[in-house]
Write an enzyme that holds these catalytic residues in place. Structure first.
Site, mmCIF file in Angstrom:
data_model
loop_
_atom_site.group_PDB
_atom_site.id
_atom_site.type_symbol
_atom_site.label_atom_id
_atom_site.label_comp_id
_atom_site.label_asym_id
_atom_site.label_seq_id
_atom_site.Cartn_x
_atom_site.Cartn_y
_atom_site.Cartn_z
ATOM 1 N N ASP A 65 48.494 76.869 56.632
ATOM 2 C CA ASP A 65 47.409 77.624 56.004
ATOM 3 C C ASP A 65 46.163 77.850 56.747
ATOM 4 O O ASP A 65 45.688 76.708 57.388
ATOM 5 C CB ASP A 65 47.045 76.964 54.434
ATOM 6 C CG ASP A 65 48.177 77.448 53.155
ATOM 7 O OD1 ASP A 65 48.731 78.191 53.458
ATOM 8 O OD2 ASP A 65 47.472 77.361 52.058
ATOM 9 N N TYR A 67 42.135 77.023 56.477
ATOM 10 C CA TYR A 67 41.191 76.240 55.956
ATOM 11 C C TYR A 67 40.842 76.925 54.746
ATOM 12 O O TYR A 67 40.593 78.225 54.590
ATOM 13 C CB TYR A 67 40.290 75.854 56.752
ATOM 14 C CG TYR A 67 40.158 74.963 58.245
ATOM 15 C CD1 TYR A 67 41.155 73.891 57.945
ATOM 16 C CD2 TYR A 67 39.906 75.483 59.310
ATOM 17 C CE1 TYR A 67 41.347 73.090 59.152
ATOM 18 C CE2 TYR A 67 40.167 74.846 60.619
ATOM 19 C CZ TYR A 67 41.033 73.740 60.508
ATOM 20 O OH TYR A 67 41.142 72.924 61.483
ATOM 21 N N PHE A 78 43.562 76.279 63.043
ATOM 22 C CA PHE A 78 43.168 74.820 63.602
ATOM 23 C C PHE A 78 41.650 75.070 63.864
ATOM 24 O O PHE A 78 40.637 74.086 64.090
ATOM 25 C CB PHE A 78 43.851 73.967 64.650
ATOM 26 C CG PHE A 78 44.975 73.476 64.158
ATOM 27 C CD1 PHE A 78 45.375 72.636 63.291
ATOM 28 C CD2 PHE A 78 46.105 74.208 64.667
ATOM 29 C CE1 PHE A 78 46.422 71.967 62.746
ATOM 30 C CE2 PHE A 78 47.598 73.774 64.106
ATOM 31 C CZ PHE A 78 47.647 72.795 62.994
ATOM 32 N N HIS A 187 52.255 66.646 62.339
ATOM 33 C CA HIS A 187 50.933 67.158 62.232
ATOM 34 C C HIS A 187 49.726 66.426 62.615
ATOM 35 O O HIS A 187 49.609 65.170 62.377
ATOM 36 C CB HIS A 187 50.955 67.698 60.912
ATOM 37 C CG HIS A 187 50.031 68.684 60.417
ATOM 38 N ND1 HIS A 187 48.476 68.306 60.154
ATOM 39 C CD2 HIS A 187 50.168 70.101 60.545
ATOM 40 C CE1 HIS A 187 47.984 69.607 59.934
ATOM 41 N NE2 HIS A 187 48.821 70.527 59.897
#
Length: 221
Positions: A65, A67, A78, A187
């Protein structure tokens, strides 16, 4: 939400853009952006594709997703805009980068310089409602980003795909591993990283070694 993708991606994804699911997705996203605070800003939803054209793509870093906090998402997985505090996952990415390559931990959390070198920073879902992780999942974005990955897999050779976490790894079914390098790790979020599933993966140096072996330019991480 913009109507026109970067031209090379538009050519690759024309069948998706004309599909009924994508039209439904567009209606949903526009309605949610009208009613609620959503991220990234509408103009940045396709920022990953705009910043890294199809022909330029050499590496794919797949997120989940955007942020969902104010001012963080700008359409690159990211990454955060210049001057924004680094979220925990990005901190761990930079720590691994430093350990792997020796590059000092950077001040800026913006990864736009990676995108301009051919690193497609793609989230599986390209929008989210403020404060509600996963709120735009299962609305059609996953089908669209599956098509992005399949297009790269089918029509290019020698792309490095970095799949971080189980969600990203599931996207690996769309990649022809006989033509591309697939790197998998946990992750970079603290939950995964603190269980020993992230640090030490050396994906950044492995990607560059592969690109160099194929006669390509390495990424200046």
């Amino acid at each position: 939400m913009q109507d026109v993708l970067e031209k090379s991606w538009q050519n690759q994804l024309v069948s998706q853009l004309e599909a009924s699911y994508f039209k439904e997705l567009t209606r949903f996203v526009r309605q949610d952006y009208r009613q609620f605070a959503c991220y990234p800003p509408a103009k940045d939803i396709f920022n990953a594709l705009d910043a890294t054209p199809f022909e330029s793509t050499r590496v794919v870093i797949l997120g989940q997703d955007p942020y969902h906090g104010a001012g963080q998402a700008h359409g690159l997985s990211f990454s955060v805009p210049e001057g924004v505090a680094h979220p925990p996952s990005l901190i761990n990415i930079f720590k691994e980068l430093e350990e792997d390559t020796g590059k000092p931990y950077p001040n800026s959390g913006s990864l736009i310089s990676w995108a301009k070198q051919g690193v497609l920073l793609l989230n599986a879902t390209l929008s989210v409602r403020a404060g509600l992780a996963g709120s735009h999942q299962k609305k059609g974005w996953e089908q669209f980003t599956d098509a992005v990955i399949a297009s790269l897999s089918d029509n290019k050779k020698g792309v490095v795909f970095m799949l971080w976490g189980n969600y990203a790894k599931k996207k690996g079914k769309h990649i022809d591993r006989s033509k591309h390098l697939v790197l998998e790790a946990g992750h970079p979020s603290p939950l995964s990283a603190n269980r020993g599933l992230w640090f030490g993966n050396k994906h950044f140096s492995k990607a560059n070694a592969y690109l160099k072996h194929r006669g390509g330019t390495q990424i200046n991480w």
